[in-house]
Design a protein around this motif. Sequence first.
Motif, mmCIF file in Angstrom:
data_model
loop_
_atom_site.group_PDB
_atom_site.id
_atom_site.type_symbol
_atom_site.label_atom_id
_atom_site.label_comp_id
_atom_site.label_asym_id
_atom_site.label_seq_id
_atom_site.Cartn_x
_atom_site.Cartn_y
_atom_site.Cartn_z
ATOM 1 N N PHE A 17 0.587 -1.329 0.015
ATOM 2 C CA PHE A 17 -0.052 -0.119 -0.003
ATOM 3 C C PHE A 17 0.803 1.175 0.279
ATOM 4 C CE2 PHE A 17 -2.830 -3.161 1.915
ATOM 5 C CZ PHE A 17 -3.950 -2.959 1.112
ATOM 6 N N ALA A 18 1.938 1.303 0.586
ATOM 7 C CA ALA A 18 3.001 2.223 0.897
ATOM 8 C C ALA A 18 3.540 2.733 -0.575
ATOM 9 C CB ALA A 18 3.730 2.308 2.034
ATOM 10 N N VAL A 19 4.114 1.841 -1.189
ATOM 11 C CA VAL A 19 4.692 2.113 -2.352
ATOM 12 C C VAL A 19 4.002 3.162 -3.414
ATOM 13 C CG1 VAL A 19 6.113 1.206 -4.195
ATOM 14 C CG2 VAL A 19 6.553 0.211 -1.997
ATOM 15 N N PRO A 20 2.992 2.644 -3.912
ATOM 16 C CA PRO A 20 2.242 3.342 -4.682
ATOM 17 C C PRO A 20 2.214 4.845 -4.350
ATOM 18 C CG PRO A 20 1.187 1.205 -4.571
ATOM 19 C CD PRO A 20 1.983 1.442 -3.590
ATOM 20 N N ALA A 21 1.894 5.002 -3.147
ATOM 21 C CA ALA A 21 1.552 6.379 -2.529
ATOM 22 C C ALA A 21 2.769 7.355 -2.681
ATOM 23 C CB ALA A 21 1.061 6.350 -1.007
ATOM 24 N N VAL A 22 4.063 6.612 -2.474
ATOM 25 C CA VAL A 22 5.340 7.422 -2.748
ATOM 26 C C VAL A 22 5.796 7.381 -3.912
ATOM 27 C CG1 VAL A 22 7.854 6.670 -2.117
ATOM 28 C CG2 VAL A 22 6.459 6.265 -0.404
ATOM 29 N N ALA A 23 5.507 6.646 -4.738
ATOM 30 C CA ALA A 23 5.684 6.625 -6.321
ATOM 31 C C ALA A 23 4.761 7.941 -6.609
ATOM 32 C CB ALA A 23 5.400 5.351 -6.948
ATOM 33 N N ALA A 24 3.502 8.024 -6.317
ATOM 34 C CA ALA A 24 2.750 9.068 -6.849
ATOM 35 C C ALA A 24 3.239 10.346 -6.348
ATOM 36 C CB ALA A 24 1.278 8.876 -6.256
ATOM 37 N N ASP A 25 3.809 10.540 -5.052
ATOM 38 C CA ASP A 25 4.356 11.531 -4.580
ATOM 39 C C ASP A 25 5.552 12.079 -5.550
ATOM 40 O OD1 ASP A 25 2.372 11.626 -2.422
ATOM 41 O OD2 ASP A 25 3.599 10.960 -1.130
ATOM 42 N N ALA A 26 6.487 11.113 -5.421
ATOM 43 C CA ALA A 26 7.500 11.512 -6.673
ATOM 44 C C ALA A 26 7.141 11.868 -7.788
ATOM 45 C CB ALA A 26 8.436 10.400 -6.525
ATOM 46 N N ASP A 27 6.090 11.412 -8.542
ATOM 47 C CA ASP A 27 5.528 11.582 -9.905
ATOM 48 C C ASP A 27 5.072 13.302 -9.720
ATOM 49 O OD1 ASP A 27 6.076 9.327 -10.775
ATOM 50 O OD2 ASP A 27 4.033 8.673 -10.932
ATOM 51 N N GLU A 28 4.376 13.619 -8.681
ATOM 52 C CA GLU A 28 3.907 15.054 -8.610
ATOM 53 C C GLU A 28 5.000 15.881 -8.401
ATOM 54 O OE1 GLU A 28 0.366 15.691 -6.049
ATOM 55 O OE2 GLU A 28 -0.162 13.410 -6.257
ATOM 56 N N ALA A 29 6.001 15.597 -7.619
ATOM 57 C CA ALA A 29 7.346 16.398 -7.244
ATOM 58 C C ALA A 29 7.687 16.551 -8.869
ATOM 59 C CB ALA A 29 8.258 15.768 -6.237
ATOM 60 N N VAL A 30 8.055 15.695 -9.380
ATOM 61 C CA VAL A 30 8.833 15.781 -10.678
ATOM 62 C C VAL A 30 7.938 16.670 -11.369
ATOM 63 C CG1 VAL A 30 9.577 14.399 -12.671
ATOM 64 C CG2 VAL A 30 10.102 13.670 -10.171
ATOM 65 N N ALA A 31 6.679 16.281 -11.619
ATOM 66 C CA ALA A 31 5.942 17.452 -12.490
ATOM 67 C C ALA A 31 5.858 18.582 -12.280
ATOM 68 C CB ALA A 31 4.492 16.739 -12.444
ATOM 69 N N ILE A 32 6.059 19.211 -10.885
ATOM 70 C CA ILE A 32 5.907 20.539 -10.540
ATOM 71 C C ILE A 32 7.306 21.109 -11.073
ATOM 72 C CG2 ILE A 32 6.510 21.962 -8.660
ATOM 73 C CD1 ILE A 32 3.512 21.495 -8.837
ATOM 74 N N VAL A 33 8.480 20.431 -10.992
ATOM 75 C CA VAL A 33 9.685 20.764 -11.315
ATOM 76 C C VAL A 33 9.601 20.967 -12.872
ATOM 77 C CG1 VAL A 33 12.176 20.225 -11.529
ATOM 78 C CG2 VAL A 33 11.072 19.994 -9.357
ATOM 79 N N GLN A 34 9.412 19.808 -13.458
ATOM 80 C CA GLN A 34 9.278 20.007 -14.959
ATOM 81 C C GLN A 34 8.426 21.090 -15.518
ATOM 82 O OE1 GLN A 34 7.987 16.268 -17.041
ATOM 83 N NE2 GLN A 34 7.978 17.094 -19.102
ATOM 84 N N LYS A 35 7.363 21.407 -14.856
ATOM 85 C CA LYS A 35 6.426 22.384 -15.332
ATOM 86 C C LYS A 35 7.136 23.896 -15.353
ATOM 87 C CE LYS A 35 1.708 24.178 -15.040
ATOM 88 N NZ LYS A 35 0.354 24.198 -14.377
ATOM 89 N N LEU A 36 7.775 23.912 -14.201
ATOM 90 C CA LEU A 36 8.467 25.240 -14.206
ATOM 91 C C LEU A 36 9.794 25.341 -15.069
ATOM 92 C CD1 LEU A 36 9.325 27.627 -11.982
ATOM 93 C CD2 LEU A 36 11.006 26.376 -10.944
ATOM 94 N N GLN A 37 10.515 24.270 -15.225
ATOM 95 C CA GLN A 37 11.665 24.408 -16.294
ATOM 96 C C GLN A 37 10.997 24.392 -17.511
ATOM 97 O OE1 GLN A 37 13.688 20.833 -15.020
ATOM 98 N NE2 GLN A 37 15.305 21.936 -13.663
ATOM 99 N N ASP A 38 10.207 23.887 -17.890
ATOM 100 C CA ASP A 38 9.405 24.064 -19.327
ATOM 101 C C ASP A 38 9.141 25.613 -19.403
ATOM 102 O OD1 ASP A 38 9.716 21.233 -19.926
ATOM 103 O OD2 ASP A 38 7.383 20.877 -19.552
ATOM 104 N N SER A 39 8.521 26.159 -18.436
ATOM 105 C CA SER A 39 8.259 27.613 -18.596
ATOM 106 C C SER A 39 9.494 28.316 -18.727
ATOM 107 C CB SER A 39 7.387 27.910 -17.246
ATOM 108 O OG SER A 39 8.200 28.180 -16.439
ATOM 109 N N GLN A 40 10.445 28.050 -17.976
ATOM 110 C CA GLN A 40 11.902 28.725 -18.409
ATOM 111 C C GLN A 40 12.654 28.695 -19.287
ATOM 112 O OE1 GLN A 40 13.881 27.033 -14.691
ATOM 113 N NE2 GLN A 40 12.923 28.872 -13.451
#
Length: 195
Positions: A17-40
């Motif tokens: 149960f814990a691994v998918p939540a951590v993986a989802a968190d990591a995906d969201e964290a990476v997505a925030i960074v990617q969106k910022l960098q794409d805008s730059q």
Amino acid sequence: MFDRRAVLAFIAAIPAFAVPAVAADADEAVAIVQKLQDSQIDVLRQAGKMSLQQRFDALRPALDAAFDLDGMAKLAHGPGFDDLPAADRAEWVKSFGDYVAATYAQRFEFVEAKGFERDAKTAQRDGALVVSTRMIPTSGQPMPIDYVVKATPQGWRIGDILANGSISELTQWRRALRGLSLADLRKRTASLLER
């Protein structure tokens, strides 16, 4: 009494149960960074053709969406932030965001980059996730830039940036801004945009 087999089965099931939540968190964290960098990227590629104010205007909305400006502004202000009236706290956060955007707008005048690379994995650090990236300059070696991303009431947001893996951007801002009044913070931002 408890059923030992039932307890062991329950414990064994926890990672499932814990691994998918951590993986989802990591995906969201990476997505925030990617969106910022794409805008730059567009700003980095066109920086020489843009005025300082144009770079500021292009960068400000993306920084607002990606950064935990509330938390960062509180740390940059230092003691007494929570004692400010709510309207003054909100103005300090907004003005801090303007200062950060002005800093980036000025810095981008001297940076030429083709893009960014991101690692596929994140690392956990003090309750946050670190997203490792590299800025790829048009010439020279890639520059490591790590983003410290944390859960906030607004979702996952960037709380700090580590240049070369260890130089904290937030620490630099804290040193520059700690104890400043709102008027002084606005003057600092204006002076950055006048250069």
